[in-house]
Design a protein around this motif. Structure first.
Motif, mmCIF file in Angstrom:
data_model
loop_
_atom_site.group_PDB
_atom_site.id
_atom_site.type_symbol
_atom_site.label_atom_id
_atom_site.label_comp_id
_atom_site.label_asym_id
_atom_site.label_seq_id
_atom_site.Cartn_x
_atom_site.Cartn_y
_atom_site.Cartn_z
ATOM 1 N N UNK A 35 1.870 -8.379 -0.799
ATOM 2 C CA UNK A 35 0.912 -9.251 -1.488
ATOM 3 C C UNK A 35 0.224 -10.196 -0.526
ATOM 4 N N UNK A 36 0.767 -10.334 0.679
ATOM 5 C CA UNK A 36 0.140 -11.258 1.623
ATOM 6 C C UNK A 36 -0.894 -10.567 2.507
ATOM 7 N N UNK A 75 -4.424 -9.193 2.913
ATOM 8 C CA UNK A 75 -5.708 -9.369 2.223
ATOM 9 C C UNK A 75 -6.283 -8.066 1.676
ATOM 10 N N UNK A 91 8.196 -15.239 -5.983
ATOM 11 C CA UNK A 91 8.716 -13.909 -6.247
ATOM 12 C C UNK A 91 10.101 -13.717 -5.636
ATOM 13 N N UNK A 128 -6.899 -14.481 -3.724
ATOM 14 C CA UNK A 128 -7.299 -14.062 -2.385
ATOM 15 C C UNK A 128 -7.135 -15.181 -1.355
ATOM 16 N N UNK A 181 4.757 -12.236 -13.195
ATOM 17 C CA UNK A 181 3.413 -11.843 -13.579
ATOM 18 C C UNK A 181 2.451 -12.821 -12.936
ATOM 19 N N UNK A 182 1.511 -12.262 -12.188
ATOM 20 C CA UNK A 182 0.564 -13.110 -11.483
ATOM 21 C C UNK A 182 -0.748 -13.133 -12.221
ATOM 22 N N UNK A 186 -11.712 -3.785 -2.814
ATOM 23 C CA UNK A 186 -11.948 -4.235 -4.177
ATOM 24 C C UNK A 186 -12.473 -3.098 -5.046
ATOM 25 N N UNK A 220 -1.120 -16.832 -2.074
ATOM 26 C CA UNK A 220 -0.279 -15.634 -2.006
ATOM 27 C C UNK A 220 1.052 -15.969 -1.350
ATOM 28 N N UNK A 232 -2.690 -8.187 -16.060
ATOM 29 C CA UNK A 232 -2.179 -7.504 -14.886
ATOM 30 C C UNK A 232 -0.858 -8.109 -14.437
ATOM 31 N N UNK A 233 0.094 -7.250 -14.173
ATOM 32 C CA UNK A 233 1.345 -7.702 -13.567
ATOM 33 C C UNK A 233 1.369 -7.178 -12.149
ATOM 34 N N UNK A 234 1.562 -8.101 -11.221
ATOM 35 C CA UNK A 234 1.554 -7.717 -9.822
ATOM 36 C C UNK A 234 2.980 -7.640 -9.315
ATOM 37 N N UNK A 235 3.320 -6.532 -8.691
ATOM 38 C CA UNK A 235 4.666 -6.415 -8.161
ATOM 39 C C UNK A 235 4.606 -6.041 -6.694
ATOM 40 N N UNK A 236 5.437 -6.680 -5.937
ATOM 41 C CA UNK A 236 5.500 -6.524 -4.504
ATOM 42 C C UNK A 236 6.626 -5.548 -4.180
ATOM 43 N N UNK A 282 -4.695 -7.820 -1.666
ATOM 44 C CA UNK A 282 -5.121 -8.813 -2.647
ATOM 45 C C UNK A 282 -6.541 -8.519 -3.104
ATOM 46 N N UNK A 283 -7.368 -8.034 -2.187
ATOM 47 C CA UNK A 283 -8.728 -7.673 -2.605
ATOM 48 C C UNK A 283 -8.661 -6.526 -3.605
ATOM 49 N N UNK A 291 -7.897 -6.459 -11.300
ATOM 50 C CA UNK A 291 -7.853 -7.511 -12.300
ATOM 51 C C UNK A 291 -9.198 -7.691 -12.992
ATOM 52 N N UNK A 302 -6.182 -5.924 -5.552
ATOM 53 C CA UNK A 302 -5.655 -6.495 -6.796
ATOM 54 C C UNK A 302 -6.768 -7.194 -7.559
ATOM 55 N N UNK A 303 -7.604 -7.862 -6.823
ATOM 56 C CA UNK A 303 -8.698 -8.559 -7.451
ATOM 57 C C UNK A 303 -9.605 -7.581 -8.202
#
Lengths: 327, 327
Positions: free
Chosen positions: B68-69, B71, A81, A69, A92-93, B289, A74, B91-95, B74-75, B81, B77-78
Motif C-alpha cells: 500500500x505504500x 504509489x 493495518x 495517494x 477498510x480504507x 489509475x 498510507x 472498497x476494502x483495501x488489503x495489503x 495507491x494510484x 475507488x 487503488x484510486x
DNA sequence: AGTCTTGACGAAATCGATTTCTTGGACTTC
DNA sequence: GAAGTCCAAGAAATCGATTTCGTCAAGACT
C-alpha cells in the motif's frame, strides 16, 4: 460455501454443537472430532455475515483518510493495518477527499455495516460524529481532533513548526517564510503558529506575503513558492507545513535555478522517495506509522470494552537537520 | 439503530411494506408517505448485515495489493475507488505484502464476508483462486495474470521494456544494463525480456552482470546500481523495471557523484513526487489509475451478471523521453 | 351478474450462526 | 434409594431485511 447445517448433518450432530465446537464451548472429545472432520471435508468457513447479524458487530475497522495517494496517510494506514491484523481485525480504507459529505456517507456505512470501530482523520471541524458516537461505536480521531468526546492521537504540530523554524534560524537564515495549508485546518494552523512564534520571538525579517496559504498538494506548494520568489524582498528560507507542498516548493526552486542549500527549506513530513539531492535542509519527521499504530491500539482497547474517559495522545515529531539525515 | 420493524410499527404498516418502499416496489402513495415520515423520524438506515445475509451479497469489493505504500498501487487503488464509488460500491483495501498466506487469508475473508467481488494483484503465480472461483465470486486479476480463467487487466510490459531500452539506445547509450525485479514475477520478467530483446537486436555491449535481479524496493535498486557501478566495465545506462528500484538507483548514482544525464536511466513507472532534478532520462508511464478503473469496470460488469468468457485487457504504456516530460 | 385480472399489502419463511431453553442422563450426597 | 447437581447436546428463538405466498378488494370483461 458449506453452512453449519451441512456440517452438522455430516457429523451427525446439531448445528448448535458445531457452533460450540468453534467457539470453545463444552463439547465431548468424540463429537469435537466428528465435527472437525466434517468441517474440513466440506471446507467450512463460518459465514461472517450471519455471525455478525447475530453478534451485532464484526471484526472490521474502518480508516477514513482524506487522500490515499499521500504517503503520509498510507504510512499511517500501514501502521493501523499492522496493529489491526495482529488482533485479527481487517481494515477498510476509505478515501474522503476532505469532503464532509463523503465522510458522512462513509460513517453511515460504518454504522450500518456494524463495523467494530472507526479511525478518522477528520475532513473538517464540522464533522458530524453525533450519530456514530451515540450508537456507541468507538471512534478515534487521528492527526486532527474533533469537538466530540472521542479518543484522539495527534502530533505536536506547534512544536514541529517551532522546531523547523528554529533549525532554519540557527543555520543562519533570517528571512523565513511559511507555506501553510488551507486556513481553518487545525493541523496546519498549529504548524504555522509554531513558525509565527519563532519568527516573532527571534525578530526575523517579516514581509507581507511571507505567509502563503495553499492547498495541501504539490501544485499548491509550487504556486506558493513562486509567489514567494516573486516578492520584492524574497525570503531566504521557507517552512512548508506538509510533505506534498514541499515537493511543489522544491520544484519551483529547481525551476528558478536555486539550489536548496542556498535557499533553506524545512519540511514537516517525510518525502519518502526523495532521499536524494536536492534534499531539503531541515526535515521534521512526522511519525505517521506510529500514529496509526497508536490509534489502532486505542481503538482496539475501546472495542474491548475500555470505558475510561476520552484520551488525547500527542506524539512528538523529530527534527532532523540535514547533516543528521541518513541516506 | 432503528429497525424496519420499528418503522413499520410507527407507520402502522407491515415490515414488508417498509421494505417495499425502500426497494421501489408497488406501494400506495399514502403508505409511502407514512413510511418515509416514520423512517426519517427514527433516522432509519437499513441494516446492511441483515440485507446481505438475505441477499447473499454486498456492495463491497475488495482490492488486494502487495504494497500500500507503493504509489503505483495507491494510484491503482484510486482508480478502482473512483469507479466503484460511482456505482455505489465501497472498497476494502488489503495489503498482502506479496505473501501468499496473507493473500489466501484475505480471499477467505472475501468469501465469508460475501463481498461482491475481488480485484487482485497476485502475489505469485501459485495464488489459489480455486475456492473463490468455484464459489462464483467475480475476480479480476490486475497487473499480473493468473492460471485461472478470470478476467485480467495488465500492461504490455514487454513493450514497455522495449520502449525504454530503445529510447536509451537512440539517445546514444550503448552499454545498457537492466535492474529487474525478483525472478519469477511475470510483470518484471516481461519487462526485462523487452530489454533483452532490444539489447540483443541492437547488438549493444553486454557484459556479465548487466542484468541485476533485486527486490522491488528502494534498497534493492540501490544495491543493484552499486553492483553495476562496481563492474570492470560499468554500463552507461540502465533500465529499472519498477518505480521504487529507480529511486534506489538514483540514490546510488547520486552517492557516486554521477549526474543522471551522463548516465542514462530509464524507469518503468512513475516517480510521482520526484518531478525535479535529477530526473530520469526516460520515463515509461504506467497507467496505474487507468488500470484500476478498467479492472473495476470489468468487475462491476461481472457482478452485474455478465457471463462472457474471461477477457484479458492489455494497456499500453507511454514512453516519455525527458524532453517531453512536462513539469 | 359472474368470472378473471390486477394490485396493494400482511403473514410467514428465509438467509446462517449464535445463544438461550430444555431435556435426559450420569454422578453426588445424605 | 431418593433428591439434588451437573453437563452434554438438541430444539428453538434470535438478529433484521427481503421475498414468496396468499388474501382481499377493486376494476375489467363477457
Amino acid at each position: 460455501m458449506a453452512t453449519i447445517y451441512e456440517v452438522a448433518a455430516l457429523a451427525g450432530v446439531s448445528p448448535a454443537t458445531v457452533s460450540r465446537v468453534f467457539n470453545g464451548q463444552t463439547v465431548s472429545a468424540e463429537k469435537k472430532r466428528l465435527v472437525h472432520e466434517a468441517a474440513t471435508k466440506l471446507a467450512f468457513t463460518p459465514n461472517r455475515t450471519a455471525r455478525r447479524l447475530r453478534g451485532q458487530s464484526s471484526e472490521i475497522i474502518a480508516l477514513l483518510i482524506p487522500d490515499i495517494e499521500n504517503p503520509f496517510f498510507t504510512a499511517l494506514a500501514r501502521g493501523v493495518e499492522d496493529c489491526a491484523r495482529e488482533a485479527g481485525y481487517s481494515l477498510v480504507l476509505c478515501n474522503t477527499d476532505d469532503d464532509p459529505a463523503k465522510e458522512l456517507h462513509y460513517l453511515e456505512i460504518v454504522a450500518s455495516e456494524q463495523m467494530a470501530g472507526v479511525i478518522l482523520a477528520p475532513a473538517s471541524d464540522e464533522v458530524d460524529l453525533g450519530a456514530i458516537v451515540s450508537l456507541g461505536r468507538p471512534v478515534v480521531a487521528v492527526d486532527r481532533t474533533t469537538p466530540y468526546p472521542v479518543d484522539a492521537v495527534k502530533i505536536d504540530n506547534r512544536a514541529a513548526g517551532i522546531g523547523a523554524t528554529t533549525a532554519l534560524f540557527e543555520a543562519g537564515y533570517r528571512r523565513i517564510a511559511c507555506i501553510a495549508g488551507p486556513a481553518g485546518i487545525e493541523t496546519t494552523e498549529d504548524r504555522f503558529l509554531g513558525w509565527r512564534q519563532v519568527v516573532a520571538a527571534r525578530k526575523t525579517v517579516l514581509h507581507d506575503g511571507y505567509l502563503q496559504h495553499a492547498n495541501f498538494r504539490v501544485d499548491g506548494g509550487r504556486a506558493a513558492m513562486r509567489a514567494l520568489l516573486a516578492l520584492d524582498t524574497p525570503p531566504d528560507a521557507v517552512v512548508t507545513t506538509n510533505n506534498l507542498m514541499a515537493v511543489g516548493a522544491l520544484q519551483a526552486l529547481a525551476a528558478a535555478g536555486i539550489a536548496p542549500d542556498v535557499f533553506g527549506l524545512a519540511v514537516l513530513g517525510e518525502l519518502p522517495f526523495m532521499a536524494l539531492t536536492p534534499t531539503p535542509f531541515v526535515q521534521v519527521r512526522l511519525p505517521a506509522r506510529h500514529l496509526g499504530r497508536t490509534a489502532a491500539a486505542m481503538l482496539l482497547e475501546r472495542i474491548g470494552g475500555d470505558a475510561q474517559p476520552p484520551r488525547t495522545v500527542v506524539l512528538r515529531a523529530e527534527v532532523n537537520p540535514r547533516e543528521e539525515q541518513a541516506l
